[in-house]
Design a protein around this motif. Structure first.
Motif, PDB file in Angstrom:
ATOM      1  N   TYR A 360      38.290  35.736  32.345  1.00 27.73           N
ATOM      2  CA  TYR A 360      38.362  37.070  32.923  1.00 27.73           C
ATOM      3  C   TYR A 360      39.197  37.966  32.018  1.00 27.73           C
ATOM      4  CZ  TYR A 360      36.890  34.497  37.093  1.00 27.73           C
ATOM      5  OH  TYR A 360      36.221  33.693  37.971  1.00 27.73           O
ATOM      6  N   SER A 361      38.581  39.032  31.520  1.00 25.13           N
ATOM      7  CA  SER A 361      39.304  39.953  30.654  1.00 25.13           C
ATOM      8  C   SER A 361      40.121  40.955  31.461  1.00 25.13           C
ATOM      9  CB  SER A 361      38.316  40.717  29.767  1.00 25.13           C
ATOM     10  OG  SER A 361      37.466  41.565  30.557  1.00 25.13           O
ATOM     11  N   ARG A 362      39.706  41.170  32.689  1.00 26.93           N
ATOM     12  CA  ARG A 362      40.373  42.153  33.547  1.00 26.93           C
ATOM     13  C   ARG A 362      40.201  41.730  34.995  1.00 26.93           C
ATOM     14  NH1 ARG A 362      37.838  47.095  35.566  1.00 26.93           N
ATOM     15  NH2 ARG A 362      39.414  48.488  36.458  1.00 26.93           N
ATOM     16  N   ARG A 363      41.236  41.976  35.795  1.00 22.16           N
ATOM     17  CA  ARG A 363      41.176  41.645  37.213  1.00 22.16           C
ATOM     18  C   ARG A 363      41.861  42.762  37.993  1.00 22.16           C
ATOM     19  NH1 ARG A 363      42.862  35.249  36.532  1.00 22.16           N
ATOM     20  NH2 ARG A 363      42.172  34.984  38.679  1.00 22.16           N
ATOM     21  N   VAL A 364      41.333  43.029  39.160  1.00 26.66           N
ATOM     22  CA  VAL A 364      41.928  44.038  40.029  1.00 26.66           C
ATOM     23  C   VAL A 364      42.183  43.395  41.383  1.00 26.66           C
ATOM     24  CG1 VAL A 364      41.693  46.313  41.095  1.00 26.66           C
ATOM     25  CG2 VAL A 364      40.720  45.893  38.819  1.00 26.66           C
ATOM     26  N   PHE A 365      43.398  43.576  41.905  1.00 27.31           N
ATOM     27  CA  PHE A 365      43.807  42.957  43.159  1.00 27.31           C
ATOM     28  C   PHE A 365      44.176  44.035  44.177  1.00 27.31           C
ATOM     29  CE2 PHE A 365      44.791  40.017  39.742  1.00 27.31           C
ATOM     30  CZ  PHE A 365      44.267  38.822  40.201  1.00 27.31           C
ATOM     31  N   TYR A 366      43.758  43.819  45.424  1.00 24.85           N
ATOM     32  CA  TYR A 366      44.064  44.715  46.528  1.00 24.85           C
ATOM     33  C   TYR A 366      44.937  43.934  47.509  1.00 24.85           C
ATOM     34  CZ  TYR A 366      40.228  47.265  44.373  1.00 24.85           C
ATOM     35  OH  TYR A 366      39.429  47.916  43.461  1.00 24.85           O
ATOM     36  N   VAL A 367      46.207  44.336  47.594  1.00 21.41           N
ATOM     37  CA  VAL A 367      47.235  43.535  48.244  1.00 21.41           C
ATOM     38  C   VAL A 367      47.722  44.234  49.513  1.00 21.41           C
ATOM     39  CG1 VAL A 367      49.402  42.299  47.903  1.00 21.41           C
ATOM     40  CG2 VAL A 367      47.924  42.769  45.928  1.00 21.41           C
ATOM     41  N   ASP A 368      47.641  43.555  50.622  1.00 20.05           N
ATOM     42  CA  ASP A 368      47.997  44.090  51.927  1.00 20.05           C
ATOM     43  C   ASP A 368      49.474  44.481  51.970  1.00 20.05           C
ATOM     44  OD1 ASP A 368      47.942  44.691  54.687  1.00 20.05           O
ATOM     45  OD2 ASP A 368      48.421  42.604  55.225  1.00 20.05           O
ATOM     46  N   GLU A 369      49.767  45.722  52.391  1.00 19.48           N
ATOM     47  CA  GLU A 369      51.165  46.153  52.452  1.00 19.48           C
ATOM     48  C   GLU A 369      51.942  45.437  53.555  1.00 19.48           C
ATOM     49  OE1 GLU A 369      52.024  50.137  53.635  1.00 19.48           O
ATOM     50  OE2 GLU A 369      50.662  50.120  55.359  1.00 19.48           O
TER      51      GLU A 369
END
Length: 452
Positions: A360-369
């Protein structure tokens, strides 16, 4: 919110100088438990009122739930407010991840997203809240961000100043002190055919034990032992993992017992981009639990906070009457069993460091506040094209106040297949007090258990 983001942008601009990054200022930490929740989320709702004020999370289980049974849906009367489909997704594009937009485009109309009332159910024990507020005043990243110090029990940085701090919050979030459960995984074929792999899981969270001190846990976050129960060709396979806090200084320790050879061997490559066992090469080891292990292969950037439709309160998928055949469908799960809600999430982008090799060259994470749980992630190939989309469907457990996954999946957009874990074939509920001792997770103890 502005002060949180100002600190985050400052950390991004400054980068890592090689020295430890200090904790937040006392005036910032004093906001915890007031306008911020004890774990650092915004206590207030959003401007539209769709996201409500946090009022302590799910404090009590439903009246008809009995201890020792699987959690039941606390909101059985809830119905979808609306459904996002391939045809109407442009109306909601500002609140959709790129991964979900791609899933809707590729797999619609069968892939859709039922949107429910937002319920901020994440809750933790009072001692976790106290430790979170203490960590804010003391926790520091180690040199180059490969570990942390002056922190214990739960997420170190409730007021994060960088993307790396957000990822450490996920890695070290509170998931109980110990837990035992049985779960099945599968890698369905394009036509939906599948053969489940059933494992028993035993976790001992050294970092989160009450009374634990960082200097006493031997650089361990947790100990994990899995025992494969089915199919018969894999039955008896044991994996033992010692998850370390600073995996660059002291890498993860792993052993694997193969029933065929009847030998327990070290597994030095159980990390990073290595294929996750029994995943048919659809998921890497560092995607387990959405992200795990040393963060040293990527540069981490905090992109800010957004309101996004994310999987949440997945009690229908957790229902004890729901079986794998009810969940698994060709190319993606049965979306009629899913629940998505509008929540505020931290967005973190990971870009591969120069000279480092990873699929994976790039990853995006969506993290619960509200919990520091990664809810959605996107994985990009070497050419920069979106390759995989991962989801974590979570619930608040009842016997131990924990917000954690009940089911995870990684969708491979190229192969048209997916990996899924958390399938229930009538298994017992999670046991958050099995009475483990750390000595039960030594290599010699695993070897003795394998030979019995």
């Amino acid at each position: 919110m502005r002060s949180q983001m100002s600190a985050g942008l400052l950390a991004v601009l400054l980068g890592f100088s090689g020295a430890a990054l200090s904790a937040v200022q006392p005036s910032e930490a004093a906001r915890l438990g007031k306008e911020l929740t004890p774990v650092g989320a915004e206590r207030s709702g959003n401007a539209s009122g769709v996201i409500p004020e946090w009022q302590g999370g799910l404090k009590q289980p439903p009246q008809d739930w009995e201890p020792g049974t699987v959690e039941r849906d606390p909101f059985p009367e809830d119905e979808p407010l609306f459904v996002i489909t391939r045809d109407n997704m442009d109306l909601y594009k500002g609140k959709l991840t790129d991964g979900h937009r791609r899933m809707l485009e590729k797999y619609g109309p069968d892939f859709f997203m039922p949107i429910y009332q937002t319920r901020r159910t994440a809750a933790f024990p009072d001692i976790v809240y106290r430790k979170s507020m203490e960590n804010a005043r003391t926790a520091e990243l180690l040199e180059n961000g490969n570990g942390v110090r002056n922190t214990i029990m739960t997420s170190p940085f409730p007021i994060p100043q960088s993307g790396l701090e957000v990822i450490w919050n996920h890695i070290l979030r509170y998931r109980g002190q110990e837990v035992a459960f049985r779960s099945a995984s599968a890698t369905p074929q394009v036509d939906g055919a599948y053969n489940p792999v059933v494992n028993d899981y035993e976790y001992f969270f050294a970092y989160s034990k009450k009374g634990a001190e960082l200097q006493d846990i031997d650089n361990k976050i947790f100990y994990l032992k899995t025992n494969t129960v089915a199919p018969s060709t894999l039955a008896g396979t044991i994996t033992l993992v010692h998850e370390t806090l600073d995996q660059v200084r002291s890498p993860r320790l792993a052993w694997r017992y193969d029933a065929g050879s009847r030998r327990l061997r070290r597994s030095p490559n159980l990390a990073y981009e290595t294929d996750l066992p029994n995943s048919s090469s659809l998921r890497s080891v560092d995607q387990k639990d959405m992200y795990n292990g040393a963060p040293n292969q990527y540069n981490w950037t905090l992109k800010g906070k957004r309101e996004i439709y994310v999987p949440y309160n997945a009690y229908r998928l957790h229902d004890p009457d729901v079986r794998p055949a009810d969940v698994i469908r060709p190319q993606h799960i049965n979306q009629a069993l899913t629940r998505y809600e509008l929540h505020r999430v931290w967005v973190v982008e990971a870009t591969l460091r120069t000279g480092i090799s990873h699929i994976y060259s790039r990853r995006v994470f969506y993290v619960d506040e509200d919990s520091w749980q990664i809810l959605v992630s996107e994985e990009y190939d070497e050419a920069g094209k979106l390759w995989r989309v991962s989801e974590a469907h979570n619930i608040s457990y009842y016997s131990e106040p924990v917000f954690w996954t009940t089911m995870e999946m990684t969708y491979d957009l190229k192969a048209g297949r997916y990996y899924i874990d958390g399938l229930d074939e009538g298994f017992a509920p999670y046991d958050f007090s099995p009475g483990f001792r750390s000595t039960e997770f030594s290599a010699s103890a695993a070897r003795r258990a394998a030979r019995r």
